[in-house]
Scaffold this motif. Structure first.
Motif, mmCIF file in Angstrom:
data_model
loop_
_atom_site.group_PDB
_atom_site.id
_atom_site.type_symbol
_atom_site.label_atom_id
_atom_site.label_comp_id
_atom_site.label_asym_id
_atom_site.label_seq_id
_atom_site.Cartn_x
_atom_site.Cartn_y
_atom_site.Cartn_z
ATOM 1 N N ASP A 244 -1.359 -7.606 2.314
ATOM 2 C CA ASP A 244 -1.025 -6.472 3.171
ATOM 3 C C ASP A 244 -0.145 -6.858 4.355
ATOM 4 O O ASP A 244 0.046 -6.071 5.277
ATOM 5 N N PRO B 215 0.832 -1.202 0.000
ATOM 6 C CA PRO B 215 0.000 0.000 0.000
ATOM 7 C C PRO B 215 0.870 1.257 0.000
ATOM 8 O O PRO B 215 1.980 1.251 0.542
ATOM 9 N N SER C 139 3.782 -7.510 1.607
ATOM 10 C CA SER C 139 4.087 -6.082 1.741
ATOM 11 C C SER C 139 5.367 -5.820 2.524
ATOM 12 O O SER C 139 5.676 -4.670 2.844
ATOM 13 N N THR D 141 -4.694 3.577 -6.594
ATOM 14 C CA THR D 141 -5.592 3.097 -5.546
ATOM 15 C C THR D 141 -5.466 1.591 -5.406
ATOM 16 O O THR D 141 -5.384 0.865 -6.399
ATOM 17 N N VAL D 142 -5.447 1.109 -4.180
ATOM 18 C CA VAL D 142 -5.318 -0.316 -3.925
ATOM 19 C C VAL D 142 -6.615 -1.014 -4.301
ATOM 20 O O VAL D 142 -7.704 -0.593 -3.896
ATOM 21 N N ARG E 49 -7.600 -7.760 -2.956
ATOM 22 C CA ARG E 49 -6.282 -8.243 -2.531
ATOM 23 C C ARG E 49 -6.432 -9.398 -1.550
ATOM 24 O O ARG E 49 -7.270 -9.351 -0.651
#
Length: 631
Positions: A509, A470, A513, A499-500, A504
């Motif tokens: 995340d 993100p 990430s 924009t994410v 997902r």
């Protein structure tokens, strides 16, 4: 806002770099024409001194990514990149004091020879093949994962803003590197690197002086950087998902660079070419000064560039198509009235590229010859060995050139795949750590650990490319176009991350990430832990069966007050047969005329464990006596 393209004088300056580099290869081809052994060609006869090796290491590892990528990184994210200052220091200390002594005293030419001495041929072959695939696929072996989307071919892409011909640069780089590597061997590579290091620093300093002057002095640059939040360096957030913090750079950066320095063939090959272990260590520490110098130049170039474009960002304004082009655009802008100087900067960036590619070609030829060719044809004559080594240089030079051309066509897909460096470097670091630090590790643990480390590193790395972190974790800083006329709009813009997407997966995340600097640490720790578990389950290696020269007793550092405690932590390895006071009890130097790997391994397992092949009591250091001359 358009900038001028290259003029005749720029091409003259740039061509001079290639001409001098090629001439160095010719010089050593003529000078060393009577020395026709493969050892002379691949490791310079093991008689190099620390000075040129230090320059060579710095030039090879501070590639075009540093020249173009680091200033752009600082421009967009701030000067926290300067914390690699600490990472480099830790890496050099670990390399010089932990890995280098073992490799040097083992008398190896390829780092993967160590794996056969310590484990077996299967582990050596697996590691060799991984290295060859990784290196040839990635165009240049030592490129650090300074950021996942920057790879060495950005030098060709980035310089399209100068009007420089893409295909001409690819072919010229490949041909020149192959030429001087094939003619002059390691000595030509080392001395060419030294010359290219001087060119690189000169280019940086020229840009810094001109840019600082146009910005009104150092104070103005510093004020602009402060106002733009570019000087927020120390962020002690322990969140491993944050792209750059103090911990991700110092810890993650150390693991990443250890995979590049500590166990990389290109580094170790240069170090073992030194005439003594003392010279090799000194070369590494001198190289640290070079790394710091280039790092500081690159960071300050980023700050100067931000100060110059703080109110008119060329990337956001669409004057350029990617951040990779910022530095070349800046150079063409500030030197528009000074023909020839932009050519100097292009030479600066290409110096890094030439050094990196040359190091790759030489290292690949060495590994292929030592680990594959000699295993299949063990009785080759010296003349034939030298010709095969030169042929391998030509082969890998052609492959590197082809891979660069493919990268220039395929763009982002290949850029992502080239991040294989960190994913492979970490497991390799873990594999060598298993062998050097843990006497109990066996070949089954080494093989299983390597597979586990690669699996974990590729799992995390591949996931991060498919599902980028993100924008809150990367924190790009504000870029303004307030005072410039935009190419496609009249409104001022700022950098906005995409924009994410809502679909997902759960790991996107968290695991995916993780900061890219932790990929190497994941691979290393995964390999080491898994390797130790498998070794204990299948029956650990007995310490008395492991030659002491292949193990570094790191416990001595932490238990210096008690020799009995040290000995108990050696796991049965007979280090007391080697750890003596060299001044009071100089060891016996023996000579050996056998020359096979088995002979060497047997020799350090027999009754002569108290003898020290290669130790020079006059220098109080190990000197380079190759395995062919040991008992």
């Amino acid at each position: 806002m358009k900038v001028k393209k290259f003029v005749a004088w720029d091409y003259v300056v740039f061509a001079a770099l290639f001409l001098v580099s090629a001439s160095i290869g010719v010089f050593f081809a003529v000078k060393e024409r009577k020395k026709k052994t493969s050892k002379e060609f691949l490791v310079g006869g093991r008689q190099m001194t620390c000075g040129p090796i230090a320059f060579s290491l710095t030039s090879s590892f501070m590639s075009a990514v540093t020249v173009l990528g680091t200033p752009s990184e600082v421009y967009r994210y701030g000067a926290s990149f300067v914390l690699f200052f600490l990472s480099y220091a830790l890496v050099i200390v670990f390399t010089a004091e932990l890995f280098l002594p073992v490799f040097y005293r083992s008398g190896i030419t390829s780092t993967y020879e160590y794996l056969e001495l310590r484990f077996n041929k299967v582990v050596r072959l697996a590691a060799t093949l991984i290295y060859i695939v990784q290196t040839d696929h990635s165009f240049s072996v030592p490129t650090p994962m300074t950021y996942p989307h920057f790879t060495n071919h950005l030098v060709f892409f980035g310089f399209t803003v100068t009007g420089f011909d893409l295909w001409g640069s690819v072919v010229a780089t490949g041909m020149v590197c192959t030429f001087y590597c094939t003619l002059g061997g390691l000595k030509a590579v080392v001395w060419t690197d030294a010359f290219q290091m001087i060119v690189m620093v000169t280019g940086f300093v020229t840009v810094l002086i001109r840019g600082t002057t146009l910005n009104g002095g150092t104070t103005k640059v510093w004020e602009s950087a402060y106002e733009g939040s570019r000087l927020n360096i120390f962020d002690f957030d322990i969140d491993p998902l944050r792209r750059h913090t103090f911990w991700t750079i110092v810890i993650g950066g150390t693991f990443t660079w250890l995979g590049i320095y500590g166990v990389n063939q290109s580094t170790i090959q240069r170090c073992i070419s030194c005439k003594s272990e003392k010279h090799a260590k000194l070369a590494l520490y001198l190289n640290l000064l070079g790394l710091w110098t280039v790092l500081m130049c690159a960071v300050f170039c980023g700050l100067v560039m931000y100060s110059y474009y703080k109110s008119c960002d060329p990337w956001t304004a669409s004057f350029i198509s990617a951040p990779d082009q910022l530095m070349p655009y800046f150079v063409m802008d500030i030197f528009s009235s000074m023909p020839g100087v932009p050519g100097l900067f292009v030479a600066c960036a290409f110096s890094g590229t030439l050094s990196t590619v040359a190091a790759s070609i030489n290292a690949l030829a060495t590994v292929t010859f030592e680990d594959l060719v000699k295993k299949v044809f063990p009785n080759l004559s010296e003349k034939m060995s030298t010709w095969i080594s030169k042929g391998l240089c030509i082969l890998y030079g052609a492959l590197c050139t082809s891979m660069a051309a493919a990268a220039s066509l395929l763009g982002g897909v290949v850029q992502a795949s080239l991040s294989i460096h960190g994913m492979c470097g970490g497991p390799m670091l873990g594999l060598f750590t298993l062998g050097i630090v843990f006497p109990c590790a066996n070949w089954k643990g080494a093989t299983g650990g390597l597979l586990a480390g690669i699996t974990l590193a590729f799992w995390a790395g591949t996931g991060s490319f498919i599902y980028p972190a993100p924008p809150t974790k990367s924190l790009p800083l504000h870029l303004s176009t307030l005072n410039c006329t935009l190419a496609n709009s009249t409104e001022a813009l700022v950098t906005v991350a995409p924009t994410v997407t809502p679909d997902r997966p759960l790991l996107a995340d968290t695991w995916y990430s993780l900061s890219y600097l932790y990929f190497s640490a994941i691979g290393c720790l995964g390999c080491a832990i898994t390797g130790l578990l498998i070794s204990f389950i299948t029956g650990p290696t007995k310490g008395e069966d492991v030659p002491p020269v292949l193990i570094k007793p790191v416990c001595n550092l932490f238990c210096f007050w008690s020799e009995r405690l040290q000995a108990s932590l050696w796991c049965g390895v007979r280090h007391n047969s080697q750890e003596v006071d060299f001044e009071k009890n100089p060891p016996n130097v023996t000579a050996n005329k056998a020359g096979t790997d088995d002979t060497f391994k047997n020799s350090i397992n027999k009754e002569n464990k108290r003898q020290f092949p290669g130790y020079n009591p006059e220098e109080k250091s190990y000197t380079n006596i190759s395995r062919e001359s040991r008992l």
